[in-house]
Design a protein around this motif. Structure first.
Motif, PDB file in Angstrom:
ATOM      1  N   GLU A   4      -6.390  65.649 -41.645  1.00 42.59           N
ATOM      2  CA  GLU A   4      -5.159  66.042 -42.325  1.00 42.59           C
ATOM      3  C   GLU A   4      -3.951  65.435 -41.615  1.00 42.59           C
ATOM      4  N   SER A   5      -2.953  65.095 -42.372  1.00 41.56           N
ATOM      5  CA  SER A   5      -1.751  64.494 -41.805  1.00 41.56           C
ATOM      6  C   SER A   5      -0.651  65.535 -41.653  1.00 41.56           C
ATOM      7  N   ALA A   6       0.354  65.176 -40.897  1.00 44.40           N
ATOM      8  CA  ALA A   6       1.508  66.056 -40.770  1.00 44.40           C
ATOM      9  C   ALA A   6       2.132  66.307 -42.139  1.00 44.40           C
ATOM     10  N   ARG A   7       2.167  65.265 -42.977  1.00 47.16           N
ATOM     11  CA  ARG A   7       2.735  65.418 -44.316  1.00 47.16           C
ATOM     12  C   ARG A   7       1.964  66.480 -45.112  1.00 47.16           C
ATOM     13  N   ASP A   8       0.631  66.478 -44.989  1.00 48.95           N
ATOM     14  CA  ASP A   8      -0.170  67.464 -45.702  1.00 48.95           C
ATOM     15  C   ASP A   8       0.178  68.887 -45.266  1.00 48.95           C
ATOM     16  N   ALA A  35       5.550  74.140 -47.213  1.00 44.27           N
ATOM     17  CA  ALA A  35       6.651  74.172 -48.178  1.00 44.27           C
ATOM     18  C   ALA A  35       6.217  74.846 -49.482  1.00 44.27           C
ATOM     19  N   GLU A  36       4.986  74.603 -49.904  1.00 42.80           N
ATOM     20  CA  GLU A  36       4.484  75.241 -51.126  1.00 42.80           C
ATOM     21  C   GLU A  36       4.446  76.757 -50.975  1.00 42.80           C
ATOM     22  N   HIS A  37       3.945  77.223 -49.838  1.00 50.53           N
ATOM     23  CA  HIS A  37       3.908  78.670 -49.596  1.00 50.53           C
ATOM     24  C   HIS A  37       5.326  79.250 -49.563  1.00 50.53           C
ATOM     25  N   ALA A  38       6.219  78.552 -48.888  1.00 47.93           N
ATOM     26  CA  ALA A  38       7.592  79.047 -48.770  1.00 47.93           C
ATOM     27  C   ALA A  38       8.277  79.092 -50.129  1.00 47.93           C
ATOM     28  N   ALA A  39       8.115  78.029 -50.917  1.00 47.53           N
ATOM     29  CA  ALA A  39       8.751  77.988 -52.240  1.00 47.53           C
ATOM     30  C   ALA A  39       8.195  79.080 -53.141  1.00 47.53           C
ATOM     31  N   ARG A  40       6.883  79.285 -53.096  1.00 45.67           N
ATOM     32  CA  ARG A  40       6.277  80.334 -53.919  1.00 45.67           C
ATOM     33  C   ARG A  40       6.821  81.708 -53.533  1.00 45.67           C
ATOM     34  N   LEU A  72      -4.209  73.014 -42.363  1.00 47.66           N
ATOM     35  CA  LEU A  72      -4.037  73.522 -43.726  1.00 47.66           C
ATOM     36  C   LEU A  72      -4.607  74.934 -43.852  1.00 47.66           C
ATOM     37  N   ASP A  73      -5.748  75.170 -43.211  1.00 48.62           N
ATOM     38  CA  ASP A  73      -6.341  76.510 -43.253  1.00 48.62           C
ATOM     39  C   ASP A  73      -5.457  77.514 -42.522  1.00 48.62           C
ATOM     40  N   VAL A  74      -4.881  77.088 -41.418  1.00 53.31           N
ATOM     41  CA  VAL A  74      -3.997  77.980 -40.659  1.00 53.31           C
ATOM     42  C   VAL A  74      -2.780  78.354 -41.504  1.00 53.31           C
ATOM     43  N   ALA A  75      -2.191  77.378 -42.180  1.00 61.31           N
ATOM     44  CA  ALA A  75      -1.028  77.661 -43.021  1.00 61.31           C
ATOM     45  C   ALA A  75      -1.389  78.634 -44.138  1.00 61.31           C
ATOM     46  N   ASP A  76      -2.552  78.423 -44.773  1.00 62.52           N
ATOM     47  CA  ASP A  76      -2.984  79.312 -45.849  1.00 62.52           C
ATOM     48  C   ASP A  76      -3.239  80.724 -45.342  1.00 62.52           C
ATOM     49  N   GLU A  77      -3.905  80.816 -44.209  1.00 66.22           N
ATOM     50  CA  GLU A  77      -4.240  82.137 -43.664  1.00 66.22           C
ATOM     51  C   GLU A  77      -2.985  82.877 -43.216  1.00 66.22           C
ATOM     52  N   LEU A  78      -2.058  82.159 -42.596  1.00 69.25           N
ATOM     53  CA  LEU A  78      -0.811  82.797 -42.162  1.00 69.25           C
ATOM     54  C   LEU A  78      -0.051  83.366 -43.348  1.00 69.25           C
ATOM     55  N   ALA A  79       0.052  82.591 -44.419  1.00 68.48           N
ATOM     56  CA  ALA A  79       0.758  83.077 -45.608  1.00 68.48           C
ATOM     57  C   ALA A  79       0.062  84.308 -46.187  1.00 68.48           C
ATOM     58  N   ALA A  80      -1.252  84.263 -46.278  1.00 67.56           N
ATOM     59  CA  ALA A  80      -1.993  85.380 -46.866  1.00 67.56           C
ATOM     60  C   ALA A  80      -1.852  86.650 -46.041  1.00 67.56           C
ATOM     61  N   ALA A  88      17.570  72.454 -43.630  1.00 73.06           N
ATOM     62  CA  ALA A  88      18.095  71.843 -42.410  1.00 73.06           C
ATOM     63  C   ALA A  88      17.361  72.364 -41.186  1.00 73.06           C
ATOM     64  N   ASP A  89      17.015  73.648 -41.220  1.00 73.03           N
ATOM     65  CA  ASP A  89      16.311  74.241 -40.082  1.00 73.03           C
ATOM     66  C   ASP A  89      14.884  73.714 -39.990  1.00 73.03           C
ATOM     67  N   TRP A  90      14.238  73.483 -41.132  1.00 74.59           N
ATOM     68  CA  TRP A  90      12.916  72.861 -41.125  1.00 74.59           C
ATOM     69  C   TRP A  90      12.970  71.477 -40.488  1.00 74.59           C
ATOM     70  N   MET A  91      13.968  70.716 -40.909  1.00 74.04           N
ATOM     71  CA  MET A  91      14.098  69.375 -40.329  1.00 74.04           C
ATOM     72  C   MET A  91      14.379  69.471 -38.835  1.00 74.04           C
ATOM     73  N   THR A  92      15.173  70.467 -38.440  1.00 72.71           N
ATOM     74  CA  THR A  92      15.443  70.677 -37.020  1.00 72.71           C
ATOM     75  C   THR A  92      14.144  70.909 -36.259  1.00 72.71           C
ATOM     76  N   SER A  93      13.265  71.753 -36.810  1.00 72.19           N
ATOM     77  CA  SER A  93      11.979  72.000 -36.154  1.00 72.19           C
ATOM     78  C   SER A  93      11.112  70.748 -36.136  1.00 72.19           C
ATOM     79  N   ALA A  94      11.121  70.013 -37.225  1.00 72.45           N
ATOM     80  CA  ALA A  94      10.300  68.788 -37.285  1.00 72.45           C
ATOM     81  C   ALA A  94      10.807  67.736 -36.314  1.00 72.45           C
ATOM     82  N   TRP A  95      12.126  67.639 -36.184  1.00 69.65           N
ATOM     83  CA  TRP A  95      12.690  66.665 -35.249  1.00 69.65           C
ATOM     84  C   TRP A  95      12.405  67.050 -33.799  1.00 69.65           C
ATOM     85  N   GLY A  96      12.271  68.349 -33.546  1.00 64.65           N
ATOM     86  CA  GLY A  96      11.868  68.817 -32.222  1.00 64.65           C
ATOM     87  C   GLY A  96      12.838  68.481 -31.109  1.00 64.65           C
TER      88      GLY A  96
END
Length: 491
Positions: A4-8, A14-19, A54-62, A91-99
């Motif tokens: 899996e890539s960082a983009r994935d 982002a999908e979980h957050a938007a939902r 990806l599994d971690v993101a799904d489990e955290l949201a659930a 902007a805060d997401w980008m801040t975290s991604a930029w690190g």
């Protein structure tokens, strides 16, 4: 991360957050599970092996979503909490991604530059002295700490004591004047700074929680030596403002450093219709306020604003041989906060001011104040409901069973709050005001408009009626005497 890539992973998050955001207005305006239930959901032994992102993101949201409050929704009135606007979140997401570690302007030039520009914008928006410096901190708690650290250093420096170098051992005593109804975080800042939360001079307040001029003059009479005065722009329950116009000259004659706790109320300065509440507040020496309240930035974001940049620097600067130096005209972010390693909070602040602009911020503040007043008027027309304060800003407190004896009113108020939260149409919490239980409402989410206010007011009335009906149906006599109530309360 395997295949899996960082983009994935970013896309899945982002999908979980938007939902979550898309359904926030229709979802129950409260957590659906309790803390013990949420703890049980998350409980498991330490993982011996890792899991795909990806599994971690799904489990955290659930696991997390059932235990999340609707703090970003239009029906949340529980505390003075902004709605984390999507632009600020992005902007805060980008801040975290930029690190970026925003502790130094050489290590993270863009972070420091965004913070420097955002600081100038903030001072302009709030119309405070243009030479003031700004520290970007976690929130008003730390903003108060930073401002009062500068105040402590400066009032002691004027009597020949270097507190940054020598500490408080043997220092001349400094007097702190503070209102009885100041926010608890200000007292905690005094505790952390060695000034003591209990050795302050507490000034009496009126029935809205504001310091009045006669009370302040009486408390200040005869005081001498180093002194810090703490005033309030926006009392947490009533939204009331201290009498800056009359108090400020008295404090100045004493030679006191004047600090303003304006966590949310300072933003009244951005709104022409509310600005008069803050008249003369610009004469103070320091101001603490939040971005994650009325500016709608994500958590965590607060601002320590100090007129005297050198006093600010003396209180906060940390020097080390491995750190790059600052040159003339350069602003090192770490000189204005107590942290070295920290996130780049300037990006989200820059983004929100850029997105809303002066006019958008003013319109939002005015809208929230209008909605709060309309809600209060709607509730006050209902039998048995009393609004206990003049709604000057976005805060108001409500008492249910206002025509009943005090203890019964406490029970009815608590029952109404519990019923409202169970219904989930909107969320409001309780507080204690002058020894009695109240419902406290804060109108401050960017999503809350006139219609949301109407829905919430109707829901509160319905909860009040249901709470009253439930007590009647239980067979309890609502006309029992005060003596009987007192006997019940001792059982």
């Amino acid at each position: 991360m395997g295949e899996e890539s960082a983009r994935d992973v970013f896309r899945r998050a982002a999908e979980h957050a938007a939902r979550f955001r898309e359904k926030i207005a229709e979802a129950p305006q409260r957590p659906e599970v309790s803390y013990p239930a949420a703890l049980e959901t998350f409980h498991e032994p330490l993982p011996e092996q890792g899991s795909p992102g990806l599994d971690v993101a799904d489990e955290l949201a659930a696991k997390a979503e059932p235990g999340l409050n609707a703090m970003t929704g239009p029906g949340f009135f529980g505390w003075v909490i902004g709605g984390s606007h999507p632009v600020g979140v992005a902007a805060d997401w980008m801040t975290s991604a930029w690190g970026q570690n925003a502790g130094n302007h050489h290590a993270a030039p863009a972070a420091a530059a965004a913070e420097a520009v955002a600081a100038k914008w903030l001072i302009d928006l709030l119309d405070l002295p243009r030479q003031s410096s700004v520290g970007f901190v976690t929130g008003a708690t730390v903003a108060n700490f930073v401002c009062l650290a500068a105040a402590r250093g400066e009032v002691l420096r004027k009597v020949g004591w270097d507190v940054e170098a020598q500490g408080l051992f043997g220092a001349p005593p400094a007097t702190v004047l503070i209102g009885d109804d100041a926010h608890t975080t200000v007292f905690s800042a005094l505790q952390f700074l060695g000034l003591g939360r209990d050795r302050v001079v507490r000034v009496k307040t009126d029935n809205t929680g504001r310091i009045t001029t006669p009370a302040f003059a009486e408390a200040a009479a005869g005081l001498s030596g180093p002194c810090i005065t703490i005033l309030q722009a926006g009392q947490i329950n009533t939204g009331a403002f201290d009498d800056f116009t009359s108090i400020m000259p008295i404090a100045r004659r004493m030679g006191a450093w004047v600090h303003i706790d304006g966590a949310f109320g300072l933003w009244a300065r951005t709104c022409p219709g509310r600005r008069a509440l803050t008249d003369h507040v610009e004469q103070a020496d320091s101001w603490a306020t939040d971005g994650h309240k009325w500016l709608q930035t994500p958590y965590d974001c607060g601002y320590a604003i100090i007129r005297d940049q050198e006093a600010h620097r003396r209180a906060m600067t940390i020097a080390a041989s491995y750190l790059p130096p600052s040159h003339e005209g350069e602003r090192d972010p770490s000189h204005f906060v107590p942290e070295r390693s920290r996130r780049a909070r300037g990006f989200a602040t820059w983004a929100m001011i850029k997105h809303l602009g002066r006019e958008g911020i003013a319109a939002m503040v005015e809208r929230h104040c209008r909605v709060a007043r309309a809600m209060a008027e709607r509730l006050s027309r209902q039998n048995g409901i009393a609004v206990l304060n003049d709604v000057v800003l976005n805060q108001f407190i409500v008492r249910f069973g206002a025509d009943r004896p005090d203890e019964e009113g406490d029970r009815l108020t608590q029952s109404t709050i519990e019923r409202l939260q169970a219904d989930g149409i909107c969320f409001a919490g309780g507080a204690s005001w002058r020894g009695r239980k109240v419902m406290r409402l804060s109108v401050i989410s960017w999503l809350t408009d006139d219609r949301a206010g109407e829905v919430a007011a109707d829901a509160i009335v319905a909860a009040w009626q249901a709470a009253g009906d439930a007590r009647s149906e239980s067979g309890e006599n609502l006309d029992h005497t005060q003596t009987q109530l007192e006997e019940e309360s001792t059982c």
